[in-house]
Motif scaffolding. Structure first.
Motif, PDB file in Angstrom:
ATOM      1  N   ALA A 108     -72.544 -68.313  87.199  1.00 24.54           N
ATOM      2  CA  ALA A 108     -71.516 -68.552  86.177  1.00 24.54           C
ATOM      3  C   ALA A 108     -71.325 -67.302  85.344  1.00 24.54           C
ATOM      4  CB  ALA A 108     -71.911 -69.722  85.287  1.00 24.54           C
ATOM      5  N   VAL A 109     -70.125 -67.156  84.778  1.00 24.67           N
ATOM      6  CA  VAL A 109     -69.853 -66.077  83.849  1.00 24.67           C
ATOM      7  C   VAL A 109     -70.680 -66.341  82.595  1.00 24.67           C
ATOM      8  CG1 VAL A 109     -68.097 -64.932  82.430  1.00 24.67           C
ATOM      9  CG2 VAL A 109     -67.531 -65.754  84.733  1.00 24.67           C
ATOM     10  N   VAL A 119     -68.373 -65.313  91.377  1.00 19.43           N
ATOM     11  CA  VAL A 119     -68.743 -64.873  92.719  1.00 19.43           C
ATOM     12  C   VAL A 119     -68.655 -63.351  92.731  1.00 19.43           C
ATOM     13  CG1 VAL A 119     -68.167 -64.881  95.173  1.00 19.43           C
ATOM     14  CG2 VAL A 119     -67.884 -66.970  93.827  1.00 19.43           C
ATOM     15  N   VAL A 120     -69.707 -62.708  93.203  1.00 20.41           N
ATOM     16  CA  VAL A 120     -69.713 -61.256  93.368  1.00 20.41           C
ATOM     17  C   VAL A 120     -69.902 -60.964  94.849  1.00 20.41           C
ATOM     18  CG1 VAL A 120     -70.813 -59.074  92.732  1.00 20.41           C
ATOM     19  CG2 VAL A 120     -70.692 -60.942  91.063  1.00 20.41           C
ATOM     20  N   LYS A 121     -69.032 -60.111  95.393  1.00 27.93           N
ATOM     21  CA  LYS A 121     -69.073 -59.810  96.825  1.00 27.93           C
ATOM     22  C   LYS A 121     -69.142 -58.314  97.062  1.00 27.93           C
ATOM     23  CE  LYS A 121     -66.290 -63.772  98.409  1.00 27.93           C
ATOM     24  NZ  LYS A 121     -65.045 -64.153  99.144  1.00 27.93           N
ATOM     25  N   GLY A 167     -62.136 -68.202  91.027  1.00 26.40           N
ATOM     26  CA  GLY A 167     -61.253 -67.958  92.171  1.00 26.40           C
ATOM     27  C   GLY A 167     -60.293 -66.800  91.994  1.00 26.40           C
ATOM     28  N   GLN A 168     -60.320 -66.133  90.830  1.00 25.87           N
ATOM     29  CA  GLN A 168     -59.395 -65.037  90.560  1.00 25.87           C
ATOM     30  C   GLN A 168     -60.144 -63.701  90.544  1.00 25.87           C
ATOM     31  OE1 GLN A 168     -55.979 -65.495  90.203  1.00 25.87           O
ATOM     32  NE2 GLN A 168     -56.534 -67.593  90.813  1.00 25.87           N
ATOM     33  N   LEU A 169     -59.603 -62.723  91.271  1.00 29.81           N
ATOM     34  CA  LEU A 169     -60.214 -61.399  91.333  1.00 29.81           C
ATOM     35  C   LEU A 169     -60.061 -60.708  89.984  1.00 29.81           C
ATOM     36  CD1 LEU A 169     -61.583 -59.456  93.390  1.00 29.81           C
ATOM     37  CD2 LEU A 169     -59.308 -58.469  93.787  1.00 29.81           C
ATOM     38  N   GLU A 186     -61.781 -64.424  81.573  1.00 27.37           N
ATOM     39  CA  GLU A 186     -60.799 -65.338  80.993  1.00 27.37           C
ATOM     40  C   GLU A 186     -61.454 -66.602  80.448  1.00 27.37           C
ATOM     41  OE1 GLU A 186     -57.549 -64.833  80.545  1.00 27.37           O
ATOM     42  OE2 GLU A 186     -57.782 -62.814  81.356  1.00 27.37           O
ATOM     43  N   SER A 187     -62.583 -66.989  81.006  1.00 30.60           N
ATOM     44  CA  SER A 187     -63.243 -68.220  80.554  1.00 30.60           C
ATOM     45  C   SER A 187     -63.902 -67.991  79.203  1.00 30.60           C
ATOM     46  CB  SER A 187     -64.277 -68.675  81.582  1.00 30.60           C
ATOM     47  OG  SER A 187     -65.163 -67.625  81.900  1.00 30.60           O
ATOM     48  N   THR A 188     -64.163 -69.075  78.506  1.00 33.62           N
ATOM     49  CA  THR A 188     -64.752 -69.009  77.173  1.00 33.62           C
ATOM     50  C   THR A 188     -66.191 -69.490  77.204  1.00 33.62           C
ATOM     51  OG1 THR A 188     -64.044 -71.261  76.618  1.00 33.62           O
ATOM     52  CG2 THR A 188     -62.496 -69.470  76.158  1.00 33.62           C
ATOM     53  N   GLY A 189     -66.894 -69.248  76.081  1.00 32.42           N
ATOM     54  CA  GLY A 189     -68.278 -69.684  75.992  1.00 32.42           C
ATOM     55  C   GLY A 189     -68.439 -71.181  76.067  1.00 32.42           C
TER      56      GLY A 189
END
Length: 309
Positions: free
Chosen positions: A304-305, A289-291, A58-60, A279-282
């Motif tokens: 997912a990242v 989301v790509v727009k 949810g964060q750009l 920011e997320s970890t493995g």
């Protein structure tokens, strides 16, 4: 006296941390791929960085890197050994069709000759496990020679796509290229792997790999431990979508290998590679989301990242 000195040193150390805060360690960028369609369902091939948004949980996120077909790519081409069994070929010829092995080789030849050029490529085969037939090479002639040497047993062996994909994704994620494409040539999805679709989707969505399946399902598919052709197609489509890839089926392109080859490459070359600080970890991959900001546009990308670099 020693306690007073130790206390003084502790105070100085704490003051130093406050006065001169440490810069947080810089994480390596995460790379993802995405393709974009305009309102007429045509691939968009001239996007600028300002027209793309990458959103993690949810964060750009700021896009630090963006490229299309000008970056190095590693291609893995893996083939189910059942395609090359003698009975499989006999079944096709008896019904007036082209064997799966012939179609698979022809499509692979076209891809190497016309499109993949001198990019990094490796080749493997699988039944219960993945066997690397040719490690990473930039020589298209060696790659095609490897295709020609494929031989299968008289009886189609039982296969495990699950094990093959696990090994292939691990191998791809050891590569330095920012973009990795896996092309899987198979007869049909086996029952055991079909029951592990959820696990396979988690594996694929968390990897920086695009997967394209090319299925050559024949009448013999049901004599092995394999799904019904329609269930196989649905399962392969679901897996491909987890990587923004595609599942294609020889039955729709019979006798027109060049059309299928062109379709595969058109999709491969329209992907953009995007790099950003995640920011997320493995251990806990973030949603992705790509727009595209162009009106009416749509994007295809991993959900997912990537947990793997």
């Amino acid at each position: 006296m020693p306690n007073i000195r130790a206390g003084a040193l502790l105070v100085l150390w704490l003051w130093g941390l406050w006065a001169f805060p440490q810069e947080p360690a810089q994480r390596a960028p995460v790379y993802v791929t995405a393709s974009f369609l305009d309102k007429n369902n045509l691939f968009i091939e001239s996007l600028s960085k300002d027209e793309v948004q990458v959103i993690e949980n949810g964060q750009l996120r700021r896009i630090e890197f963006m490229a299309r077909d000008e970056i190095p790519v590693v291609y893995g081409l893996i083939f189910e050994r059942a395609l090359f069994s003698e009975l499989q070929a006999d079944d096709r010829f008896r019904h007036g069709g082209v064997s799966g092995s012939t179609s698979a080789r022809e499509i692979a030849y076209h891809l190497v000759d016309k499109y993949l050029g001198r990019q990094a490529m490796w080749v493997g085969t699988y039944d219960q496990g993945l066997e690397v037939a040719l490690d990473v090479s930039f020589d298209g002639s060696k790659v095609k020679e490897t295709f020609q040497q494929f031989r299968g047993p008289r009886q189609p062996p039982q296969s495990s796509l699950y094990g093959a994909l696990l090994s292939a994704v691990t191998k791809m994620n050891d590569r330095p290229e920012k973009r990795r494409v896996l092309l899987v040539f198979l007869d049909i999805l086996d029952i055991d792997s079909g029951g592990k679709i959820k696990s396979l989707k988690s594996l694929l969505s968390g990897s920086n790999v695009e997967v394209f399946f090319l299925s050559f399902a024949s009448a013999l598919g049901s004599t092995r431990s394999a799904l019904h052709p329609q269930m196989s197609q649905a399962g392969l489509k679901e897996l491909a979508m987890a990587t923004a890839g595609e599942a294609l089926f020889d039955a729709y392109y019979r006798e027109h290998a060049e059309d299928l080859t062109q379709k595969i490459y058109n999709q491969i070359r329209t992907f953009y590679t995007l790099g950003f600080q995640a920011e997320s970890t493995g251990e806990k991959p973030g949603s992705l989301v790509v727009k595209c900001t162009r009106p009416g546009s749509k994007a295809r990308h991993h959900p997912a990242v990537p947990a793997l670099p």
